[in-house]
Design a protein around this motif. Sequence first.
Motif, PDB file in Angstrom:
ATOM      1  N   GLU A 437     -41.049  22.064  67.533  1.00 42.66           N
ATOM      2  CA  GLU A 437     -42.195  21.758  66.687  1.00 42.66           C
ATOM      3  C   GLU A 437     -41.771  21.557  65.241  1.00 42.66           C
ATOM      4  OE1 GLU A 437     -45.152  24.727  67.055  1.00 42.66           O
ATOM      5  OE2 GLU A 437     -45.580  24.294  69.176  1.00 42.66           O
ATOM      6  N   GLY A 438     -42.546  20.731  64.563  1.00 44.02           N
ATOM      7  CA  GLY A 438     -42.309  20.473  63.148  1.00 44.02           C
ATOM      8  C   GLY A 438     -43.568  19.959  62.482  1.00 44.02           C
ATOM      9  N   ASP A 439     -43.642  20.100  61.171  1.00 44.51           N
ATOM     10  CA  ASP A 439     -44.766  19.584  60.395  1.00 44.51           C
ATOM     11  C   ASP A 439     -44.431  18.186  59.894  1.00 44.51           C
ATOM     12  OD1 ASP A 439     -46.173  21.938  60.725  1.00 44.51           O
ATOM     13  OD2 ASP A 439     -45.263  22.862  58.957  1.00 44.51           O
ATOM     14  N   LYS A 601     -31.251  23.406  61.569  1.00 42.72           N
ATOM     15  CA  LYS A 601     -30.631  24.163  62.652  1.00 42.72           C
ATOM     16  C   LYS A 601     -31.063  23.681  64.033  1.00 42.72           C
ATOM     17  CE  LYS A 601     -34.205  27.726  62.263  1.00 42.72           C
ATOM     18  NZ  LYS A 601     -34.477  29.158  61.959  1.00 42.72           N
ATOM     19  N   ARG A 602     -32.187  22.920  64.126  1.00 41.41           N
ATOM     20  CA  ARG A 602     -32.666  22.413  65.406  1.00 41.41           C
ATOM     21  C   ARG A 602     -32.222  20.971  65.667  1.00 41.41           C
ATOM     22  NH1 ARG A 602     -38.971  24.511  65.104  1.00 41.41           N
ATOM     23  NH2 ARG A 602     -38.499  26.760  64.941  1.00 41.41           N
ATOM     24  N   LEU A 603     -31.548  20.376  64.711  1.00 41.22           N
ATOM     25  CA  LEU A 603     -31.202  18.964  64.837  1.00 41.22           C
ATOM     26  C   LEU A 603     -30.219  18.727  65.980  1.00 41.22           C
ATOM     27  CD1 LEU A 603     -31.729  16.210  63.581  1.00 41.22           C
ATOM     28  CD2 LEU A 603     -29.741  16.558  62.103  1.00 41.22           C
ATOM     29  N   GLY A 604     -29.373  19.701  66.281  1.00 48.25           N
ATOM     30  CA  GLY A 604     -28.403  19.529  67.361  1.00 48.25           C
ATOM     31  C   GLY A 604     -29.068  19.304  68.700  1.00 48.25           C
ATOM     32  N   ASP A 697     -34.376  29.983  69.119  1.00 46.10           N
ATOM     33  CA  ASP A 697     -33.997  30.350  67.750  1.00 46.10           C
ATOM     34  C   ASP A 697     -33.212  31.657  67.744  1.00 46.10           C
ATOM     35  OD1 ASP A 697     -35.059  28.142  66.526  1.00 46.10           O
ATOM     36  OD2 ASP A 697     -37.018  29.057  66.175  1.00 46.10           O
ATOM     37  N   LEU A 698     -33.641  32.631  68.554  1.00 46.83           N
ATOM     38  CA  LEU A 698     -32.934  33.913  68.635  1.00 46.83           C
ATOM     39  C   LEU A 698     -31.551  33.728  69.245  1.00 46.83           C
ATOM     40  CD1 LEU A 698     -32.858  36.992  68.385  1.00 46.83           C
ATOM     41  CD2 LEU A 698     -34.007  37.129  70.611  1.00 46.83           C
TER      42      LEU A 698
END
Length: 710
Positions: A437-439, A601-604, A697-698
């Motif tokens: 998710e993203g804004d 950090k989520r781009l990968g 994320d964890l």
Amino acid sequence: MTQFSQPAAAPDDDAVRRAKAEIQTIVRQISELSRQDISPERYYEEFLNKVVSALAAPGGAIWTVSDTGQLQLGYQINLRQTGLAENPIAQEQHGRLVHRVLSAPVGPGFKEGAVVPPHSGFSADDELVDAASGEHLPANATDFLLVLAPVHNDQGAQGVVEVFQRPGARPQVQQGYLNFLLQVCELAGDYLRGRRLALLADKQSLWEQLESFTRLAHDRLDVRQSAYTIANEGRRLIGADRVTVAVGRGRKPKIEAISGQDTFDTRSNVSTLLTKLARAVAKTGEDVWYTGDTSKLAPQVEKALDAYVDESQTKAMAILPLVDRRGVDPEATEEDVRKGGRREGDVIGALIVEQMVDNRIADGFTQRVDVVRSHSETALGNALEHEGLFLMPLWKTLGKATWMFRRHTLPKTVLVTGAIAGAIAASLLVQKEFLLEGDGKLRPRDVANVFAQIDGTVKSIDVTDEAQVERGQALVELESVDLEKDLTATRGRLNTIDAEHATINREITGQRGDELSPEERAQKLGRRASLYEELISLRAELKLLETKQQQLTVTSPLTGQVITSRVEERLMGRPVRRGQVLLEIADPEGEWILEVEMPEKRLGHITKAIRESPDKSLEVEFLLATNTEQTLTGRLTEPGIAASAEVRGDDGNTVLLTVEFDQKEFREAATDPKVGAEVKARVHCGRASLAYAYLHDLVDFVRSKILFRL
């Protein structure tokens, strides 16, 4: 009938009556005084003053028995006038006299108290010196008549009241002195009995408080809980205004508990200064008692104490290091120490006792502080040792968990364990859609910023908010005083040079040109050439200035709509610099795109999913803030991922993702789209296990921050 009047009372009878009434009043005052709860020092002072006043005596003294059985002076009036201080023999005789009265038996057939004339023995027939031993016997070596009476309570004689009376009174008067003194001494005995009962009651209460404090302080092997118990229960036991406990092995204890406060700010000035004071005292290892004077303290302690007292306004305080004395042998030799013995204990904290109002130390205060300190050292030492055991939190948890394996609870434990194991297995094996998710924000594809091309001041604005503009349409008019000045100067210079050039040219080419000498012609030709070059330069400069003048009119770079709000308020009359953004123009009638801010950090995950996708794109679902009933979809390709990351908001480094979508579907869902409208977006990144889909994320944090460092 003759009437006889009653004769008037003699003056001596009136004086006697007044004297008796005054004495009776004083006796009542002493009786009331004896029932009051006051200190012995104050009682002796008021008691003796009233006795001496009642007997009109020059002075008197009260002698009390100390805990060691020795006589000590409780209070005196004009004792120096007796001359005993300058005569050691007289002091010895007087001391034996007081002891004789103090130790005289009491009861039927025994005489209580004594009236001793000046320079005589205990009685009129006593000798002053023992003929056999040569010792001085009890005697009155003064010039005063001594009237002595003992003070008794239920434990026996507790002291002697002595009155220095003028000699020469009749025996009956002297006996009256003694009878009065015996009467008031009985009242003093009542005071001592009442005070003893009160002390016994206080001791009983103190023992109960001590028992409660001891039980609570040693109840739990938890450092923080023990510190709170010591601070709060210790304050009640000591009777202080505030008690603070600092805990920590070595020379850097920290404040763990303050009486009356469940929580406190460790960064406040008072807490910071108190911590520094506790550490300074812990380094010295010496007790510090402060009642207003710091001159005899170590320099580092004095500095820290002065700073804290200035901040807290404390009147008196004690800072006592807490030492772990378990296993300490003060008489241990060097060999014992080498074998592991301890000669001195380790400092494990500090006990800080404060008085905020009065700097006087009450009776028993020091003893109660010592008791609290002793139990605090043991309780904190045990708690620190207990918490210092290897993996103690784990052992505590396992110990508390044994109830799950008892006979009655074992089936439930097996059932719950199986359910948990099944849930864990399902979370690892069951796959679901992996969504990130993203804004995001909506904007037209064609968006352009309108820049100021020259320095100036906004003179006029030709458009309003949300106005429709055409390409090349004037938007803002600027003015520049410096530019106008340069234009005027350049045009004036150009006209001057041009006129001079024309004049010289006519002189050379005109009718009088033939009349010029070769030298004059050459000079004028040179001047004409110089002016011509200057004309060329000035015309170029004028053209450049005129171009700048044209740039004062800011035009639209495209056909569209002004999307900058409050245009006139933001720009009118304000100076602007070259390159400054004045307006933003967008074409809302054209295509729209979605820009999503995704944490770096989520781009990968996104890049990997795009490369593994057959069509090299990912589906993106998004929800408009203005229409939450319909979910729209779009596609994200690798060119739509920005080449660099930027810091945006609270998410830190983010990468901008450009998502394209069906314009027809978008127009139906958003009839009047707004530039910059907020959007919630979800990028489909394939499938993953339930556990990873929700806890990615964890997992990434553990991999990067823990496993990578190992």
